[in-house]
Enzyme design. Sequence first.
Site, PDB file in Angstrom:
ATOM      1  N   SER A 181       0.795  -1.224   0.000  1.00  0.00           N
ATOM      2  CA  SER A 181       0.000   0.000   0.000  1.00  0.00           C
ATOM      3  C   SER A 181       0.827   1.273   0.000  1.00  0.00           C
ATOM      4  O   SER A 181       0.373   2.301  -0.493  1.00  0.00           O
ATOM      5  CB  SER A 181      -0.958  -0.004   1.192  1.00  0.00           C
ATOM      6  OG  SER A 181      -0.250  -0.175   2.400  1.00  0.00           O
ATOM      7  N   HIS A 209      -5.368  -2.910  -2.903  1.00  0.00           N
ATOM      8  CA  HIS A 209      -5.008  -1.945  -3.948  1.00  0.00           C
ATOM      9  C   HIS A 209      -4.904  -2.570  -5.342  1.00  0.00           C
ATOM     10  O   HIS A 209      -4.596  -1.880  -6.301  1.00  0.00           O
ATOM     11  CB  HIS A 209      -3.692  -1.248  -3.599  1.00  0.00           C
ATOM     12  CG  HIS A 209      -3.753  -0.518  -2.301  1.00  0.00           C
ATOM     13  ND1 HIS A 209      -4.183   0.793  -2.208  1.00  0.00           N
ATOM     14  CD2 HIS A 209      -3.487  -0.912  -1.039  1.00  0.00           C
ATOM     15  CE1 HIS A 209      -4.156   1.160  -0.935  1.00  0.00           C
ATOM     16  NE2 HIS A 209      -3.747   0.149  -0.204  1.00  0.00           N
ATOM     17  N   LYS A 241     -11.448   1.396  -1.866  1.00  0.00           N
ATOM     18  CA  LYS A 241     -10.436   1.937  -2.770  1.00  0.00           C
ATOM     19  C   LYS A 241     -11.001   1.990  -4.189  1.00  0.00           C
ATOM     20  O   LYS A 241     -11.859   2.813  -4.454  1.00  0.00           O
ATOM     21  CB  LYS A 241      -9.152   1.154  -2.601  1.00  0.00           C
ATOM     22  CG  LYS A 241      -8.417   1.688  -1.359  1.00  0.00           C
ATOM     23  CD  LYS A 241      -7.838   0.708  -0.455  1.00  0.00           C
ATOM     24  CE  LYS A 241      -7.431   1.408   0.842  1.00  0.00           C
ATOM     25  NZ  LYS A 241      -7.015   0.477   1.867  1.00  0.00           N
TER      26      LYS A 241
END
Length: 395
Positions: A181, A209, A241
């Site tokens: 990350s 991610h 995200k």
Amino acid sequence: MSFDLSARLAARRADNLYRQRPLLETPQGPEVVVDGKPLLAFCNNDYLGLANHPEVIAAWKAGAERWGVGGGASHLVIGHSTPHHELEEALAELTGRPRALLFSTGYMANLGAVTALVGQGDTVLEDRLNHASLLDAGQLSGARFSRYLHNDAESLCLRIARSSKKEPEGNTLVVTDGVFSMDGDLADLPTLAATCKNAGAWLMVDDAHGFGPLGANGGGIVEHYGLSMEDVPVLVGTLGKAFGTAGAFVAGSQELIETLVQFARPYIYTTSQPPALACATLQALKLLRTEHWRREHLNALIQQFRRGAEAIGLELMDSFTPIQPILIGDAGRAVRLSQMLRERGLMVTAIRPPTVPAGSARLRVTLSAAHSEVQVQQLLNALAECWPLMEAADA
Ligand SMILES: *Cc1c(COP(=O)(O)O)cnc(C)c1O
């Protein structure tokens, strides 16, 4: 008073580690107003530009009309509603696994999965750069906990060998971020998966991610590498995200998911997320899978940024993902560069210890399909102006 909080806070300030919460006065997007100032932002995780997408908003509104606003109870009581169930089925399909289980946040999904799978007498081995939620989960589980060198299968092997001596009867769970990350690099999953299979360990991947930006259909790092459920038995994704909404999921076998339903305390003892949120995420998932232009545009911006940053002489990291940190080192310098950019109308947050290891403070630039080439060029222009000023100030 026995708690000397003011001394603690003062020490934090003296170390250049004091945190502040910028106040966002607009929806998420490239152009924001923060603390009263219009800024061009490069620091959210809305990689595909879905957090403020009209169709996702419409799905949320329609969901609220149909299902109300509150989950009302935990999943096991009477909080598991039709939209939650449909979202789980869609996430199982996205990941190519028999089932997926919805959690209220990624932090809770990680805590729930690790603590349900290992405990006293077992071993949990984690990459030393894993997300804080995974490290906390490992500590909390009560299993023997050890961290291996970043993305280093040899270092992992040594620890697996040690754990099979110390806890010969126990299970071993190996846990890694998919896309790291704060660095943007990928876990070497093919090697890690082979190492785990050889040792009879299970591999758990948190791809917060990777889902969205990676894989031909946004299926993340597992799709990127073409790995099966045997390779990665425990797969975690988060929805805050690239999905642009909120929540998280664990995907895997029927038995894994039933185990989590029975034993994962952060799943059991919390109210389900609002069903309308699941409606919004279902719409975001549709866009994430089918609008390939978002991934293509994002990849073009990543190339543009890397080429431009290298020309300026910035130190980038080994990343082809939307996470493109500029490595600075000293926390004070990182804050100064962030401040200089802000004076020029740009927002890029400085990331400092303990979020990253000491001496590796950085500006975590993140790119989104919502950015334009012109906006990325504006960032590059500002960096080209600020970087020599920083170096001159140091000299
Ligand atoms: C953001 C993040 C989480 C936490 O997810 P939330 O839904 O924000 O709680 C977990 N793991 C990784 C790798 C993350 O980046």
